[in-house]
Structure formats: structure tokens, C-alpha cells
Design a protein around this motif. Structure first.
Motif, mmCIF file in Angstrom:
data_model
loop_
_atom_site.group_PDB
_atom_site.id
_atom_site.type_symbol
_atom_site.label_atom_id
_atom_site.label_comp_id
_atom_site.label_asym_id
_atom_site.label_seq_id
_atom_site.Cartn_x
_atom_site.Cartn_y
_atom_site.Cartn_z
ATOM 1 N N ASN A 98 -76.043 128.904 98.021
ATOM 2 C CA ASN A 98 -76.651 129.347 99.272
ATOM 3 C C ASN A 98 -75.529 129.529 100.282
ATOM 4 N N LEU A 99 -75.867 130.087 101.418
ATOM 5 C CA LEU A 99 -74.869 130.192 102.472
ATOM 6 C C LEU A 99 -74.869 128.898 103.272
ATOM 7 N N PRO A 100 -73.735 128.534 103.889
ATOM 8 C CA PRO A 100 -73.693 127.292 104.657
ATOM 9 C C PRO A 100 -74.842 127.213 105.667
ATOM 10 N N GLY A 101 -75.580 126.119 105.603
ATOM 11 C CA GLY A 101 -76.704 125.919 106.513
ATOM 12 C C GLY A 101 -77.992 126.599 106.089
ATOM 13 N N GLY A 102 -77.910 127.442 105.056
ATOM 14 C CA GLY A 102 -79.093 128.165 104.595
ATOM 15 C C GLY A 102 -79.892 127.353 103.596
ATOM 16 N N ASN A 125 -63.432 133.107 86.327
ATOM 17 C CA ASN A 125 -64.397 133.864 87.102
ATOM 18 C C ASN A 125 -65.303 132.929 87.883
ATOM 19 N N VAL A 126 -66.047 133.509 88.813
ATOM 20 C CA VAL A 126 -67.011 132.765 89.631
ATOM 21 C C VAL A 126 -68.403 133.221 89.235
ATOM 22 N N GLY A 127 -69.305 132.274 89.048
ATOM 23 C CA GLY A 127 -70.666 132.612 88.655
ATOM 24 C C GLY A 127 -71.684 131.722 89.330
ATOM 25 N N ILE A 128 -72.946 132.052 89.073
ATOM 26 C CA ILE A 128 -74.055 131.233 89.554
ATOM 27 C C ILE A 128 -74.892 130.854 88.350
ATOM 28 N N ILE A 129 -75.094 129.530 88.191
ATOM 29 C CA ILE A 129 -75.853 129.024 87.057
ATOM 30 C C ILE A 129 -76.831 127.949 87.532
ATOM 31 N N PRO A 130 -77.850 127.683 86.732
ATOM 32 C CA PRO A 130 -78.687 126.525 87.039
ATOM 33 C C PRO A 130 -77.948 125.280 86.569
ATOM 34 N N THR A 131 -77.748 124.334 87.466
ATOM 35 C CA THR A 131 -77.158 123.058 87.050
ATOM 36 C C THR A 131 -78.318 122.109 86.787
ATOM 37 N N ASP A 132 -78.038 120.844 86.663
ATOM 38 C CA ASP A 132 -79.124 119.894 86.447
ATOM 39 C C ASP A 132 -79.833 119.526 87.746
ATOM 40 N N THR A 133 -79.352 120.039 88.881
ATOM 41 C CA THR A 133 -79.998 119.747 90.156
ATOM 42 C C THR A 133 -80.489 121.021 90.848
ATOM 43 N N VAL A 134 -79.607 121.975 91.108
ATOM 44 C CA VAL A 134 -79.951 123.209 91.823
ATOM 45 C C VAL A 134 -79.162 124.371 91.198
ATOM 46 N N TYR A 135 -79.433 125.606 91.647
ATOM 47 C CA TYR A 135 -78.550 126.709 91.271
ATOM 48 C C TYR A 135 -77.222 126.466 91.954
ATOM 49 N N GLY A 136 -76.143 126.599 91.177
ATOM 50 C CA GLY A 136 -74.826 126.326 91.715
ATOM 51 C C GLY A 136 -73.884 127.496 91.560
ATOM 52 N N LEU A 137 -73.045 127.668 92.555
ATOM 53 C CA LEU A 137 -71.923 128.593 92.502
ATOM 54 C C LEU A 137 -70.829 127.799 91.803
ATOM 55 N N ILE A 138 -70.270 128.321 90.703
ATOM 56 C CA ILE A 138 -69.338 127.534 89.895
ATOM 57 C C ILE A 138 -68.092 128.326 89.500
ATOM 58 N N CYS A 139 -67.038 127.566 89.165
ATOM 59 C CA CYS A 139 -65.824 128.124 88.569
ATOM 60 C C CYS A 139 -65.069 126.965 87.934
ATOM 61 N N THR A 140 -64.047 127.272 87.167
ATOM 62 C CA THR A 140 -63.229 126.207 86.592
ATOM 63 C C THR A 140 -62.531 125.439 87.707
ATOM 64 N N ALA A 141 -62.506 124.126 87.581
ATOM 65 C CA ALA A 141 -61.832 123.290 88.577
ATOM 66 C C ALA A 141 -60.316 123.318 88.393
ATOM 67 N N LYS A 142 -59.854 123.920 87.310
ATOM 68 C CA LYS A 142 -58.423 123.929 87.001
ATOM 69 C C LYS A 142 -57.669 125.116 87.611
ATOM 70 N N SER A 143 -58.387 126.072 88.182
ATOM 71 C CA SER A 143 -57.734 127.273 88.712
ATOM 72 C C SER A 143 -57.814 127.323 90.232
#
Length: 180
Positions: free
Chosen positions: A137-141, A24-42
Motif C-alpha cells: 500500500n502507499l504510506p498511510g493508505g 526484481n520487485v514484486g507483490i505477493i500474498p504473505t502469511d499476513t497481508v499482500y506484501g511488496l517484496i524483493c531479495t534482502a541481499k540486493s
């Protein structure tokens, strides 16, 4: 406990792991910013993450729990070893990426990779494997600082939101390229 480690609350931990493992795709706080994330294996999950972001031709960053995970994903051990001295921390290193990871690098044959400083995030990735990520964020946003801002942008296009509170010191990772 550092503030970035407190951002992922215990009750969200298992749900997050299950979502990531389920491609699945989610949004989480990373150690730098909120990130859009998913498994890198899929490949399917990564393509969906890029589609949700509206991103074309500009790959995100791969974050991993360890150097071993990056090597298992397909990066050359010698390349990863040169970058290892910068981790854990907010420094992403651009490394050559194998053709098998073209779904991640979008044909550029290189990717930014890092091992985050957040112990909690590394613990999650020890169970899920490496993550593909890009800022929520959206590109450029502007970079979002709260989960509410992320929800306004992405709505029901993602499967999971993890609220880590406001990120006041919004700083993307530093990106560098090293050569032999």
C-alpha cells in the motif's frame, strides 16, 4: 492445507523464485497481508522497493526461512536466539542490525525480522534467501486485500504480481522489541 499456503499457486512458484533471485520487485500474498517484496541481499532491489512504496526513513520487515538465514544475513546469533521462541508466526521482532545492512535499516541500526508461519513461503525463501518486505500500500493508505487493488496503486512499477485471492483477515504482523 492452510489458506495462506494455498495463496501461492504452483504455476507461480518457479516464476516467483526466478524474479526474486533476479533482484526484481514484486507483490505477493504473505502469511499476513499482500506484501511488496524483493531479495534482502540486493541493495539495489531494496532501494527500488522503498522507492516504489514511496517510503523514506521507515524500514520494512525482513522475513526469512530460518534463524540460520538471519544470522547469515548479518544478525547476531544471540539476538536472533532470543527472538526464536516467537517463530514461526506473525510476530516481528525488532533486532539490532549491523551497519552493513544500512540499505535495509535506513540508518536506524535496527530491523523488524520474522519467520513466517506459511510453509510455502518458507520453502520459497529456502531457495531465494531472506526477503525485504513491506505492506503493498502507499504510506498511510489502507492495506490492500486483492491483487487488483495492488495493481491500481503500483501498475507497472513492479515486475511481478502473484494473485492469492482476497485476503479477508488482513492483519499485519505484531511488532515487538525484546532486550537482553
Amino acid at each position: 492445507m492452510k489458506k495462506e499456503e494455498a495463496r501461492l499457486k504452483n504455476e507461480q512458484y518457479e516464476e516467483l523464485i526466478n524474479h526474486i533471485v533476479g533482484s526484481n520487485v514484486g507483490i505477493i500474498p504473505t502469511d499476513t497481508v499482500y506484501g511488496l517484496i524483493c531479495t534482502a541481499k540486493s541493495p539495489e532491489a531494496v532501494k527500488r522497493m522503498y522507492r516504489v512504496k514511496g517510503r523514506e526513513g521507515k524500514p520494512g520487515t525482513i522475513i526469512a526461512a530460518s534463524v540460520k538465514q538471519l544470522i547469515e544475513l548479518g544478525f547476531v546469533e544471540a539476538d536472533v536466539s532470543m527472538a526464536e521462541k516467537y517463530w514461526p508466526g506473525p510476530v516481528s521482532i525488532i533486532l539490532p542490525a549491523p551497519k552493513e545492512l544500512s540499505y535495509l535499516h535506513m540508518g536506524l541500526e535496527s530491523l523488524a525480522v520474522r519467520i513466517p508461519e506459511s510453509k510455502r513461503l518458507r520453502e520459497i525463501m529456502e531457495q531465494t534467501g531472506p526477503l525485504a518486505t513491506t505492506s503493498a500500500n502507499l504510506p498511510g493508505g489502507p492495506t490492500v486485500t486483492t491483487i487488483e487493488e495492488a495493481k491500481k496503486i503500483f501498475g507497472n512499477k513492479v515486475d511481478l504480481y502473484v494473485d492469492g485471492g482476497e485476503i479477508k483477515d488482513v492483519k499485519a504482523s505484531k511488532i515487538i522489541r525484546i532486550s537482553k
